[in-house]
Design a protein around this motif. Structure first.
Motif, PDB file in Angstrom:
ATOM      1  N   PRO A 130     -27.825   1.768 -44.562  1.00 37.25           N
ATOM      2  CA  PRO A 130     -26.735   1.316 -43.690  1.00 37.25           C
ATOM      3  C   PRO A 130     -27.156   0.338 -42.598  1.00 37.25           C
ATOM      4  CG  PRO A 130     -27.483   3.475 -42.990  1.00 37.25           C
ATOM      5  CD  PRO A 130     -28.277   3.114 -44.229  1.00 37.25           C
ATOM      6  N   GLN A 162     -28.164   2.500 -50.621  1.00 38.57           N
ATOM      7  CA  GLN A 162     -27.098   2.126 -49.676  1.00 38.57           C
ATOM      8  C   GLN A 162     -27.568   2.254 -48.233  1.00 38.57           C
ATOM      9  OE1 GLN A 162     -23.755   4.560 -50.892  1.00 38.57           O
ATOM     10  NE2 GLN A 162     -23.246   3.164 -52.559  1.00 38.57           N
ATOM     11  N   ASN A 167     -27.660   6.873 -38.485  1.00 37.06           N
ATOM     12  CA  ASN A 167     -26.261   7.325 -38.496  1.00 37.06           C
ATOM     13  C   ASN A 167     -25.922   8.171 -37.277  1.00 37.06           C
ATOM     14  OD1 ASN A 167     -25.646   5.991 -40.891  1.00 37.06           O
ATOM     15  ND2 ASN A 167     -26.157   7.761 -42.167  1.00 37.06           N
TER      16      ASN A 167
END
Length: 173
Positions: free
Chosen positions: A117, A115, A85
């Motif tokens: 990414p 989740q 991120n």
């Protein structure tokens, strides 16, 4: 009786021998400092999307071999997500490669519930692990530069401050 060598022949020989040593020395130095290239592979993520190593050129890439049964892998994953991120907008790509022994439904469940990414790929026949040098231990993470050269291989959880410094330098290049 042997005729004495002329000084001119000896000098020419010395020059040629010196040049040969310089060339060999340069090649040896280059071989020590040359970085291996990422193998020519195709990753298939859980969505069925295929990405070749050639398509990933021009981006800094992390390839992380992991397993849902690996406690170190699970422990490091939140920091890997943070790293992705933090640097993705600057050009970092990340592919988590699940080991061949990891049941696909476990990988899918972990990926969805956490989740993740980034891309997660399965390696059902172990061909990706084999192409990257017979990866057996997890986690094993490769950092690859924009030209496809392997900058670093981490076996086990990396020092994240060192990893981030390496990524920042690679992304600037």
């Amino acid at each position: 009786m042997l005729a004495p060598s002329s000084p001119r022949k000896f000098t020419l020989f010395s020059v040629i021998a010196g040049l040969a040593l310089l060339i060999l020395g340069g090649l040896f130095w280059q071989s020590l400092h040359a970085r291996p290239l990422m193998p020519d592979v195709i990753f298939t993520n859980l969505k069925g999307e295929r990405m070749s190593s050639q398509q990933l050129r021009g981006k800094v890439l992390m390839v992380n071999f992991w397993a849902t049964s690996c406690s170190t892998c699970i422990a490091e994953m939140p920091r890997m997500v943070e790293t992705y991120n933090k640097y993705h907008a600057q050009g970092l790509e990340y592919i988590g490669v699940a080991m061949s022994y990891d049941p696909p439904n476990y990988v899918l469940n972990y990926t969805e519930t956490r989740q993740l990414p980034f891309h997660v790929a399965l390696d059902p026949q172990g061909k990706l692990a084999q192409a990257f040098g017979e990866v057996k231990l997890t986690p094993t993470t490769y950092v690859i530069d924009k030209q496809g050269q392997i900058l670093k291989r981490y076996v086990g959880e990396p020092s994240f401050s060192e990893l981030h410094a390496l990524l920042e330098n690679a992304l600037k290049a």
